[in-house]
Design a protein around this motif. Structure first.
Motif, PDB file in Angstrom:
ATOM      1  N   GLY A 421       0.817  -1.230   0.000  1.00  0.00           N
ATOM      2  CA  GLY A 421       0.000   0.000   0.000  1.00  0.00           C
ATOM      3  C   GLY A 421       0.835   1.257   0.000  1.00  0.00           C
ATOM      4  N   ILE A 422       1.910   1.237  -0.810  1.00  0.00           N
ATOM      5  CA  ILE A 422       2.803   2.410  -0.829  1.00  0.00           C
ATOM      6  C   ILE A 422       2.467   3.305  -2.033  1.00  0.00           C
ATOM      7  CG2 ILE A 422       5.236   3.111  -1.044  1.00  0.00           C
ATOM      8  CD1 ILE A 422       5.912   0.639   0.657  1.00  0.00           C
ATOM      9  N   ARG A 423       2.565   4.612  -1.814  1.00  0.00           N
ATOM     10  CA  ARG A 423       2.127   5.547  -2.864  1.00  0.00           C
ATOM     11  C   ARG A 423       3.275   6.398  -3.401  1.00  0.00           C
ATOM     12  NH1 ARG A 423      -1.635   4.205  -5.122  1.00  0.00           N
ATOM     13  NH2 ARG A 423      -1.688   6.255  -6.107  1.00  0.00           N
ATOM     14  N   CYS A 424       4.485   6.063  -3.034  1.00  0.00           N
ATOM     15  CA  CYS A 424       5.614   6.895  -3.508  1.00  0.00           C
ATOM     16  C   CYS A 424       6.762   6.013  -3.986  1.00  0.00           C
ATOM     17  CB  CYS A 424       6.080   7.813  -2.381  1.00  0.00           C
ATOM     18  SG  CYS A 424       7.496   8.814  -2.862  1.00  0.00           S
ATOM     19  N   ILE A 425       7.300   6.361  -5.176  1.00  0.00           N
ATOM     20  CA  ILE A 425       8.449   5.579  -5.663  1.00  0.00           C
ATOM     21  C   ILE A 425       9.645   6.495  -5.890  1.00  0.00           C
ATOM     22  CG2 ILE A 425       7.137   3.701  -6.711  1.00  0.00           C
ATOM     23  CD1 ILE A 425       7.403   5.081  -9.410  1.00  0.00           C
ATOM     24  N   LYS A 426      10.827   5.898  -5.629  1.00  0.00           N
ATOM     25  CA  LYS A 426      12.049   6.635  -5.940  1.00  0.00           C
ATOM     26  C   LYS A 426      12.670   5.938  -7.143  1.00  0.00           C
ATOM     27  CE  LYS A 426      14.408   8.675  -2.703  1.00  0.00           C
ATOM     28  NZ  LYS A 426      15.308   8.895  -1.552  1.00  0.00           N
ATOM     29  N   ILE A 427      12.780   6.688  -8.254  1.00  0.00           N
ATOM     30  CA  ILE A 427      13.311   6.081  -9.480  1.00  0.00           C
ATOM     31  C   ILE A 427      14.841   6.044  -9.355  1.00  0.00           C
ATOM     32  CG2 ILE A 427      13.386   6.219 -11.993  1.00  0.00           C
ATOM     33  CD1 ILE A 427      10.838   8.017 -11.761  1.00  0.00           C
ATOM     34  N   ASP A 428      15.403   4.873  -9.555  1.00  0.00           N
ATOM     35  CA  ASP A 428      16.828   4.676  -9.307  1.00  0.00           C
ATOM     36  C   ASP A 428      17.709   5.430 -10.306  1.00  0.00           C
ATOM     37  OD1 ASP A 428      18.606   2.963  -7.526  1.00  0.00           O
ATOM     38  OD2 ASP A 428      19.463   2.644  -9.534  1.00  0.00           O
ATOM     39  N   LYS A 429      18.867   5.798  -9.806  1.00  0.00           N
ATOM     40  CA  LYS A 429      19.860   6.536 -10.606  1.00  0.00           C
ATOM     41  C   LYS A 429      20.227   5.782 -11.884  1.00  0.00           C
ATOM     42  CE  LYS A 429      24.449   8.618 -10.126  1.00  0.00           C
ATOM     43  NZ  LYS A 429      25.123   7.939 -11.230  1.00  0.00           N
ATOM     44  N   MET A 430      20.198   4.452 -11.783  1.00  0.00           N
ATOM     45  CA  MET A 430      20.533   3.596 -12.928  1.00  0.00           C
ATOM     46  C   MET A 430      19.715   3.996 -14.174  1.00  0.00           C
ATOM     47  SD  MET A 430      19.280  -0.285 -13.257  1.00  0.00           S
ATOM     48  CE  MET A 430      20.070  -1.027 -11.877  1.00  0.00           C
ATOM     49  N   PHE A 431      18.427   4.360 -13.933  1.00  0.00           N
ATOM     50  CA  PHE A 431      17.549   4.731 -15.065  1.00  0.00           C
ATOM     51  C   PHE A 431      17.751   6.189 -15.461  1.00  0.00           C
ATOM     52  CE2 PHE A 431      15.404   1.332 -12.655  1.00  0.00           C
ATOM     53  CZ  PHE A 431      15.508   0.328 -13.611  1.00  0.00           C
ATOM     54  N   ILE A 432      17.992   7.018 -14.439  1.00  0.00           N
ATOM     55  CA  ILE A 432      18.200   8.452 -14.721  1.00  0.00           C
ATOM     56  C   ILE A 432      19.434   8.624 -15.605  1.00  0.00           C
ATOM     57  CG2 ILE A 432      18.558  10.742 -13.643  1.00  0.00           C
ATOM     58  CD1 ILE A 432      15.829   9.299 -12.913  1.00  0.00           C
ATOM     59  N   ASP A 433      20.452   7.781 -15.349  1.00  0.00           N
ATOM     60  CA  ASP A 433      21.707   7.834 -16.115  1.00  0.00           C
ATOM     61  C   ASP A 433      21.494   7.574 -17.615  1.00  0.00           C
ATOM     62  OD1 ASP A 433      23.240   8.456 -13.944  1.00  0.00           O
ATOM     63  OD2 ASP A 433      23.906   6.405 -13.533  1.00  0.00           O
ATOM     64  N   THR A 434      20.361   6.954 -17.965  1.00  0.00           N
ATOM     65  CA  THR A 434      20.156   6.594 -19.380  1.00  0.00           C
ATOM     66  C   THR A 434      19.632   7.782 -20.199  1.00  0.00           C
ATOM     67  OG1 THR A 434      17.891   5.904 -18.994  1.00  0.00           O
ATOM     68  CG2 THR A 434      19.579   4.210 -18.749  1.00  0.00           C
ATOM     69  N   ILE A 435      19.236   8.834 -19.500  1.00  0.00           N
ATOM     70  CA  ILE A 435      18.693  10.006 -20.222  1.00  0.00           C
ATOM     71  C   ILE A 435      19.784  10.599 -21.125  1.00  0.00           C
ATOM     72  CG2 ILE A 435      17.735  12.346 -19.944  1.00  0.00           C
ATOM     73  CD1 ILE A 435      16.519  11.328 -17.259  1.00  0.00           C
ATOM     74  N   GLY A 436      19.431  10.814 -22.361  1.00  0.00           N
ATOM     75  CA  GLY A 436      20.402  11.375 -23.311  1.00  0.00           C
ATOM     76  C   GLY A 436      21.309  10.312 -23.896  1.00  0.00           C
ATOM     77  N   THR A 437      21.057   9.040 -23.581  1.00  0.00           N
ATOM     78  CA  THR A 437      21.863   7.958 -24.176  1.00  0.00           C
ATOM     79  C   THR A 437      20.916   7.039 -24.960  1.00  0.00           C
ATOM     80  OG1 THR A 437      21.523   6.365 -22.393  1.00  0.00           O
ATOM     81  CG2 THR A 437      23.318   7.946 -22.094  1.00  0.00           C
TER      82      THR A 437
END
Ligand code: C2E
Ligand code: CA
Ligand code: CA
Length: 510
Positions: A421-437
């Motif tokens: 029943g959790i309503r908040c997610i933290k998107i991992d750096k691993m995915f953020i690093d893919t931006i622009g690649t």
């Protein structure tokens, strides 16, 4: 300096049993001397028993065969090796008619004038005649109808026995206590011992019918000196071994306390774990919405990051008290921050699989549920999801909120959100690093964001380092940003200062 100190401890530990032994040595000298004397006494008694048994056996079978004429037959019997053993030095006959012979050939007058024995099977005990320059010897005889047979007993073994374990250490005295034989007196060894001031003795009486002999064994200064020598030698050996064992024990103990587990325990006692705070910013307004509390180990002047010790602390069950220490620091820091800002604390599965978190918060009297929030990583799976869900629900009733950390890195993510029943997610750096690649994982990032938006999840992007990433995320509706693009984790005073400067900058811009 420290090395010298621990070298001193090792040396001290090694020496302490040796010193103790040297201190105790004078007290054990007497018991050890008595022990040596008693052992010698027992050895002599055992030897005597064996010797007497053998002598009796031979004598009794030889005796009835003599004719008492010192003829060929008698000589044969005297010299028959069957009747000989190592305890007999020589045997001889003195007949009632004056014939005399011995194993050596002609008779030798060595036997004192003795009386007839009452019965044929009786044997007597006497000594050889006193003669100048020679010691009297112990002998066994039989006398019937004036005929005497005597066996001179070999005493060399006893002499040798008295020389061990040290020469001149013992003195042995035989005296007969049958009436009329009181003057049979056979000293063996160093008679001076008897008169020494510190001499000790034991008596070894035999009540054997034939050999009613009283033997007294004496020991004096020489045996005492030998005992002192032995105590020193063996004492030094044993106490050195003890000293080495003590030093090894200390080394093991020392190494253990210096091992990571030992160091973490003492760090807990010294409250060396402190929170660093990393701001989380709403990129639309540049408001600091909250902070993630990240543990640091302040060890002397060193600052140790969690990567070094968290997993180990978890495996050793130390993470629970560690988090408790951290949370109490955070609770103390909360009033220093803006009342709208929350602080998020990293948990491990154990916190919510068992009621550890609940217990901790209860003990702290349920601190600030609006502002104290928790993160559960998806990286390490929760094994008991049901219990975890129950715990989260209970704490939810108290007003506490939870986030799924490192979202997308494990398999549990979506299931956790539903079950816990959790309503908040933290998107991992691993995915953020893919931006622009062109990394394939970028499509996963897009899918996570799409899912978050559709299910109206609160989303926080972690590890955002560039403006490009910031823009990409904003375009897709992810506005809560945690990353170096704004700030690194900092200690409380520094992060408060940073917050003021950051706010001032925004105001100047506006
Ligand atoms: P995490 O929970 O994913 O925390 C985020 C980590 O990413 C932090 O590392 C943070 O300093 C780092 N980070 C944030 N923004 C950036 C960025 O823009 N670039 C880069 N390169 N890194 C960024 P940190 O502080 O070393 O913590 C590492 C991990 O240790 C944490 O990962 C968390 O799993 C664990 N951890 C930290 N504190 C605690 C704690 O109190 N309890 C527990 N159980 N685990 C903790
Ligand atoms: Ca985290
Ligand atoms: Ca994370």
């Amino acid at each position: 300096m420290l090395r010298l100190k621990s070298l001193g401890i090792y040396f001290g530990l090694f020496l302490s049993p040796i010193l103790l032994m040297l201190l105790l040595a004078p007290f054990i000298t007497s018991p050890v001397t008595s022990y040596l004397l008693n052992s010698k006494g027992n050895e002599l008694i055992a030897y005597d028993k064996e010797r007497n048994a053998l002598l009796d056996k031979n004598i009794i079978s030889q005796l009835p065969r003599f004719k008492f004429d010192c003829g060929i037959e008698d000589m044969k019997i005297l010299r028959n090796p069957d009747y000989y053993d190592r305890h007999i030095r020589l045997a001889g006959i003195q007949s009632a008619h004056g014939e005399s012979c011995s194993t050596l050939g002609p008779g030798i007058s060595i036997i004192q004038d003795v009386a007839d024995m009452p019965s044929v099977t009786d044997l007597g005990i006497s000594t050889t005649i006193k003669s100048a320059g020679t010691e009297q010897e112990y002998l066994i005889y039989s006398k019937h109808a004036g005929n005497i047979v005597y066996w001179v007993v070999n005493n060399s073994t006893i002499y040798n026995m008295l020389l061990r374990p040290c020469s001149d250490c013992f003195y042995l005295e035989f005296s007969h206590f049958s009436p009329g034989l009181e003057d049979i007196y056979l000293p063996r060894g160093n008679s001076a011992i008897k008169n020494q001031a510190n001499s000790i003795s034991i008596s070894m009486s035999s009540s054997d019918n034939l050999r009613r002999v009283e033997k007294t064994l004496w020991a004096g200064d020489k045996l005492r000196n030998y005992a002192i020598q032995q105590i020193r030698y063996y004492g030094l050996l044993i106490s050195s071994v003890f000293g080495i064992l003590l030093a090894i024990g200390y080394l093991i103990f020392h190494n253990h306390s210096n091992s990571l587990g030992g160091l973490l325990k003492s760090a807990l006692e010294r409250k060396e774990f402190i929170p660093f705070y990393q701001p989380i910013i709403d990129s639309r307004t540049n408001d600091i919405v909250g902070y993630e509390a990240l543990i640091r180990w302040q060890r002397g002047g060193e600052l140790i990051p969690p990567g070094i010790f968290i997993d180990y602390a978890e495996s050793q069950g130390l993470i629970i008290p560690m988090t408790t220490q951290l949370v109490s620091e955070i609770v103390a820091d909360l009033p220093k921050m803006s009342p709208k800002q929350w602080v998020s604390v990293n948990l491990v599965a154990a916190h919510i699989e068992r009621p550890h978190l609940q217990d901790m918060l209860m003990k702290m009297q349920w601190p600030d549920p609006e502002r104290l929030t928790f993160e559960i990583t998806e990286r390490i799976p929760i094994s008991d999801v049901k219990s975890a869900a129950r715990e989260i629900a209970k704490l939810g009733l108290r007003g506490y909120h939870f986030k799924i950390d490192d979202f997308g890195t494990g398999y549990g993510g979506f299931a956790y959100l539903q079950q816990l029943g959790i309503r908040c997610i933290k998107i991992d750096k691993m995915f953020i690093d893919t931006i622009g690649t062109s990394d394939l994982k970028r499509s996963v990032l897009d899918a996570i964001i799409a899912f978050g938006r559709e299910s109206k999840m609160e989303m926080i992007a972690e590890g955002v380092e560039t403006q490009e990433q910031l823009t990409y995320l904003a375009e897709r509706g992810v506005f809560f940003i945690q990353g170096y693009v704004y700030a690194k984790p900092m200690p409380i005073n520094q992060v408060l200062e940073w917050a003021i400067t950051f706010k001032n900058k925004q105001e100047t811009k506006a």
